[in-house]
Write a protein that holds these residues in place. Sequence first.
Motif, PDB file in Angstrom:
ATOM      1  N   ARG A  50       0.828  -1.216   0.000  1.00  0.00           N
ATOM      2  CA  ARG A  50       0.000   0.000   0.000  1.00  0.00           C
ATOM      3  C   ARG A  50       0.860   1.262   0.000  1.00  0.00           C
TER       4      ARG A  50
ATOM      5  N   ARG B 150     -11.474   1.719  -4.061  1.00  0.00           N
ATOM      6  CA  ARG B 150     -11.581   3.159  -3.804  1.00  0.00           C
ATOM      7  C   ARG B 150     -11.827   3.438  -2.333  1.00  0.00           C
ATOM      8  N   LEU B 151     -12.733   2.706  -1.707  1.00  0.00           N
ATOM      9  CA  LEU B 151     -13.132   3.003  -0.331  1.00  0.00           C
ATOM     10  C   LEU B 151     -12.098   2.551   0.693  1.00  0.00           C
TER      11      LEU B 151
ATOM     12  N   ALA C 265      -8.095   3.692  -1.213  1.00  0.00           N
ATOM     13  CA  ALA C 265      -7.986   5.008  -1.861  1.00  0.00           C
ATOM     14  C   ALA C 265      -7.404   4.909  -3.269  1.00  0.00           C
TER      15      ALA C 265
ATOM     16  N   SER D 249      -7.724   5.247  -7.161  1.00  0.00           N
ATOM     17  CA  SER D 249      -8.533   6.101  -8.026  1.00  0.00           C
ATOM     18  C   SER D 249      -9.499   5.272  -8.865  1.00  0.00           C
TER      19      SER D 249
END
Length: 250
Positions: A47, A129-130, A133, A135
């Motif tokens: 990440r 996305r949630l 993060a 895009s």
Amino acid sequence: MSVRTSASAAVLRAETRLFAREPGTLFWVLAFPPLLLVAFGLVPGWREASPEFGGRRMIEFFVPSTVLVAMITASLQAMPAALAGYRERGILRRMRTTPARPADLLMAQMALHAVAALLAASFVVTLGRLVFAISLPRNPPAYAATLALAVLAGLALGAVITSVSRTARMATATGMSIFFPAMFASGSYVPIQVLPETLRQIVEFTPFGAAAQALDQATLGSWPAWNHLTVLALWTVALLAAAARWFRWE
């Protein structure tokens, strides 16, 4: 509504009910891909942005791959086993004596698995996305077009597996023999971007390898390279032609 249309609608309704009662299929097609993305996100360092990948994070490369997992599962495992099972039990033969046609069953199966795969794809993108993060696709039309081509190519491959499999067990075995190479080609084991150049070029000539690259490009906002879309289109046409030639209802 004509008798023919009513029969087709009845087949679709019946298949939808049966599809909804298959917990195994629902899990592997709808739930497994999002869970797989979460598992990837738990790997330490994946990440974090990496200069090696132009500031991108490793987890970002797995979103297109995880989107394709649903299509691979639906196309290579779920649909061929279901259709071969119908043929094995003589259901397709008996349908010839009713207003419904065996082709209605084939179209219903393809439609249901396509919808399930696309629904799973939306789950994966939304989860990315949630939770991480990541895009959303910056070129939605290109992303949608690639998804549509990938689904068609996958279902066409599933139809070929069904065509050459006389029993549900044979369909499962044949699908499994292609399943793991397809997963590798999609980048589900190792992102395509980190493969050696020669191996990457080979993978990009497969339908799921080309789809993974095209989806990643659409995510970044560009239109996918035409060679990737061409590979997808050619595979789709070739596989559909093979399925039409070899498919037997009995």
